[in-house]
Write a protein that holds these residues in place. Structure first.
Motif, PDB file in Angstrom:
ATOM      1  N   ILE A 154       0.972  -1.570  -0.132  1.00 47.65           N
ATOM      2  CA  ILE A 154      -0.253  -0.231   0.280  1.00 47.65           C
ATOM      3  C   ILE A 154       0.922   1.202  -0.196  1.00 47.65           C
ATOM      4  N   PRO A 155       1.577   1.418  -1.285  1.00 49.04           N
ATOM      5  CA  PRO A 155       2.814   2.591  -1.284  1.00 49.04           C
ATOM      6  C   PRO A 155       1.766   4.388  -0.618  1.00 49.04           C
ATOM      7  N   HIS A 156       0.626   4.158  -0.722  1.00 49.66           N
ATOM      8  CA  HIS A 156       0.184   5.695  -0.438  1.00 49.66           C
ATOM      9  C   HIS A 156      -0.124   5.480   1.312  1.00 49.66           C
ATOM     10  N   ALA A 157       0.477   4.440   2.150  1.00 45.92           N
ATOM     11  CA  ALA A 157       0.479   4.291   3.123  1.00 45.92           C
ATOM     12  C   ALA A 157       1.150   5.569   4.181  1.00 45.92           C
ATOM     13  N   VAL A 158       0.815   6.114   5.093  1.00 47.07           N
ATOM     14  CA  VAL A 158       1.344   6.291   5.952  1.00 47.07           C
ATOM     15  C   VAL A 158       2.048   5.684   7.345  1.00 47.07           C
ATOM     16  N   VAL A 159       3.136   5.250   7.173  1.00 45.11           N
ATOM     17  CA  VAL A 159       3.546   4.201   8.148  1.00 45.11           C
ATOM     18  C   VAL A 159       4.684   5.329   9.142  1.00 45.11           C
ATOM     19  N   GLN A 160       4.629   4.530  10.842  1.00 45.85           N
ATOM     20  CA  GLN A 160       4.818   5.466  11.921  1.00 45.85           C
ATOM     21  C   GLN A 160       5.536   3.849  12.623  1.00 45.85           C
ATOM     22  N   THR A 161       6.619   3.544  12.813  1.00 45.12           N
ATOM     23  CA  THR A 161       7.551   2.719  13.575  1.00 45.12           C
ATOM     24  C   THR A 161       7.276   3.417  14.527  1.00 45.12           C
ATOM     25  N   LEU A 162       6.832   3.529  15.645  1.00 42.77           N
ATOM     26  CA  LEU A 162       7.050   4.358  17.223  1.00 42.77           C
ATOM     27  C   LEU A 162       8.009   3.042  18.210  1.00 42.77           C
ATOM     28  N   GLU A 163       8.877   4.033  18.509  1.00 43.93           N
ATOM     29  CA  GLU A 163      10.471   3.163  19.554  1.00 43.93           C
ATOM     30  C   GLU A 163       9.643   2.970  21.148  1.00 43.93           C
ATOM     31  N   ASP A 164      10.159   2.319  21.693  1.00 42.69           N
ATOM     32  CA  ASP A 164       9.574   1.689  22.953  1.00 42.69           C
ATOM     33  C   ASP A 164       8.325   1.015  23.054  1.00 42.69           C
ATOM     34  N   ARG A 165       7.764   0.808  21.683  1.00 44.23           N
ATOM     35  CA  ARG A 165       6.631   0.398  21.914  1.00 44.23           C
ATOM     36  C   ARG A 165       6.267  -0.804  21.185  1.00 44.23           C
ATOM     37  N   ASP A 166       5.324  -1.821  22.423  1.00 46.60           N
ATOM     38  CA  ASP A 166       5.290  -2.662  21.966  1.00 46.60           C
ATOM     39  C   ASP A 166       4.259  -3.368  20.763  1.00 46.60           C
ATOM     40  N   HIS A 167       3.982  -4.518  21.095  1.00 50.97           N
ATOM     41  CA  HIS A 167       2.152  -5.090  20.018  1.00 50.97           C
ATOM     42  C   HIS A 167       1.391  -4.412  20.562  1.00 50.97           C
ATOM     43  N   GLN A 168       0.911  -3.854  21.481  1.00 51.46           N
ATOM     44  CA  GLN A 168       0.047  -2.923  22.264  1.00 51.46           C
ATOM     45  C   GLN A 168       0.116  -1.621  22.359  1.00 51.46           C
ATOM     46  N   LEU A 169       1.285  -1.296  21.261  1.00 51.30           N
ATOM     47  CA  LEU A 169       1.877   0.251  21.307  1.00 51.30           C
ATOM     48  C   LEU A 169       1.885   0.989  23.215  1.00 51.30           C
ATOM     49  N   ASN A 170       2.115  -0.106  23.637  1.00 55.87           N
ATOM     50  CA  ASN A 170       2.316   0.226  25.608  1.00 55.87           C
ATOM     51  C   ASN A 170       0.501   0.788  25.784  1.00 55.87           C
ATOM     52  N   ASN A 171      -0.475   0.198  25.288  1.00 53.11           N
ATOM     53  CA  ASN A 171      -2.128   0.797  25.305  1.00 53.11           C
ATOM     54  C   ASN A 171      -1.788   2.409  25.350  1.00 53.11           C
ATOM     55  N   ASP A 172      -1.579   2.755  24.225  1.00 53.95           N
ATOM     56  CA  ASP A 172      -1.291   4.315  23.970  1.00 53.95           C
ATOM     57  C   ASP A 172      -1.413   4.732  22.897  1.00 53.95           C
ATOM     58  N   LEU A 173      -2.771   4.791  22.348  1.00 49.22           N
ATOM     59  CA  LEU A 173      -3.009   5.445  20.850  1.00 49.22           C
ATOM     60  C   LEU A 173      -2.962   6.936  20.804  1.00 49.22           C
ATOM     61  N   SER A 174      -2.611   7.583  21.589  1.00 51.65           N
ATOM     62  CA  SER A 174      -2.729   9.098  21.215  1.00 51.65           C
ATOM     63  C   SER A 174      -1.899   9.782  19.596  1.00 51.65           C
ATOM     64  N   GLU A 175      -1.366   8.782  19.406  1.00 51.11           N
ATOM     65  CA  GLU A 175      -0.962   9.085  17.710  1.00 51.11           C
ATOM     66  C   GLU A 175      -1.971   8.882  16.555  1.00 51.11           C
ATOM     67  N   VAL A 176      -1.952   7.636  17.051  1.00 47.79           N
ATOM     68  CA  VAL A 176      -3.217   6.885  16.130  1.00 47.79           C
ATOM     69  C   VAL A 176      -5.281   8.405  16.034  1.00 47.79           C
ATOM     70  N   ALA A 177      -5.184   8.509  17.733  1.00 46.01           N
ATOM     71  CA  ALA A 177      -6.063   9.465  17.752  1.00 46.01           C
ATOM     72  C   ALA A 177      -5.549  10.977  16.742  1.00 46.01           C
ATOM     73  N   ARG A 178      -4.868  10.974  17.404  1.00 46.63           N
ATOM     74  CA  ARG A 178      -4.073  12.492  16.322  1.00 46.63           C
ATOM     75  C   ARG A 178      -4.499  12.601  15.234  1.00 46.63           C
ATOM     76  N   ASP A 179      -3.764  11.248  14.837  1.00 46.84           N
ATOM     77  CA  ASP A 179      -3.642  11.173  12.798  1.00 46.84           C
ATOM     78  C   ASP A 179      -5.608  11.267  12.113  1.00 46.84           C
ATOM     79  N   ILE A 180      -5.976  10.432  13.381  1.00 55.95           N
ATOM     80  CA  ILE A 180      -7.739  10.491  12.782  1.00 55.95           C
ATOM     81  C   ILE A 180      -8.281  11.612  13.043  1.00 55.95           C
ATOM     82  N   ARG A 181      -8.378  12.959  13.798  1.00 54.37           N
ATOM     83  CA  ARG A 181      -8.615  14.125  14.300  1.00 54.37           C
ATOM     84  C   ARG A 181      -8.110  15.256  13.066  1.00 54.37           C
ATOM     85  N   SER A 182      -7.086  14.506  12.549  1.00 57.54           N
ATOM     86  CA  SER A 182      -5.847  15.627  11.562  1.00 57.54           C
ATOM     87  C   SER A 182      -7.340  15.370  10.122  1.00 57.54           C
ATOM     88  N   LEU A 183      -7.909  14.088  10.503  1.00 54.60           N
ATOM     89  CA  LEU A 183      -8.999  14.071   9.048  1.00 54.60           C
ATOM     90  C   LEU A 183     -10.151  14.963   9.032  1.00 54.60           C
TER      91      LEU A 183
END
Length: 184
Positions: A154-183
């Motif tokens: 999916i070449p048009h996808a925006v990809v974020q690899t988050l340092e020091d974050r586990d499979h659950q992103l340390n139960n922190d979806l703040s980046e996801v929420a920020r990007d959702i709000r930016s829509l």
């Protein structure tokens, strides 16, 4: 007031809906605020997910969505959500697809008996849908290489690899929420 609906998909494993992914949903709800309503369906046989059963549940959930809904999936739930969206998109136009720590199915990724190779996802997803991919660099469940396989598919996808974050992103979806709000 409900501003935008979203659909959140769970990962796979015994009790994951109520003991693991509910923490992701709580983080997303908290970060998005009360202007967003998050739907979090319970998937059948979560400890042994089958594409056909989860697809049926997702297609049923798609029927309740409105134009501008946002789709979010985690882990195997994200994989299945992406493939169902590519195979049988909802009648409404989603505003975005947000996938977290999903295993890639196909060459270089994981095999599957019931999910097709993901190499042509870009051509099969609804045209123009923004796609955001997130993966924790410290994910011990799904190797980080999988997000890069998705990026190729999916070449048009925006990809974020988050340092020091586990499979659950340390139960922190703040980046996801920020990007959702930016829509908007």
């Amino acid at each position: 007031m409900k501003w935008r609906d979203g659909e959140a998909g769970q990962g796979a494993g015994e009790g994951v809906h109520d003991r693991w992914d509910n923490k992701l949903v709580a983080s997303l709800e908290r970060e998005l605020g009360e202007n967003y309503a998050v739907r979090y369906p319970h998937m059948p046989c979560e400890d042994n997910p089958r594409y056909a059963a989860w697809k049926a549940t997702l297609v049923s959930e798609f029927a309740a969505l409105e134009d501008g809904s946002i789709l979010v999936g985690h882990s195997v739930g994200g994989t299945i959500l992406t493939h169902v969206l590519a195979e049988q998109p909802p009648k409404v136009r989603p505003a975005g697809l947000f996938i977290i720590a999903a295993p890639f199915i196909g060459e270089g990724g994981w095999p599957s008996d019931d999910i097709d190779d993901g190499k042509d996802l870009s051509q099969r997803l609804p045209p123009g849908i923004p796609v955001h991919l997130y993966h924790g660099a410290a994910d011990a469940e799904v190797p980080t290489a999988h997000v890069h396989l998705y990026a190729k598919a999916i070449p048009h996808a925006v990809v974020q690899t988050l340092e020091d974050r586990d499979h659950q992103l340390n139960n922190d979806l703040s980046e996801v929420a920020r990007d959702i709000r930016s829509l908007g």
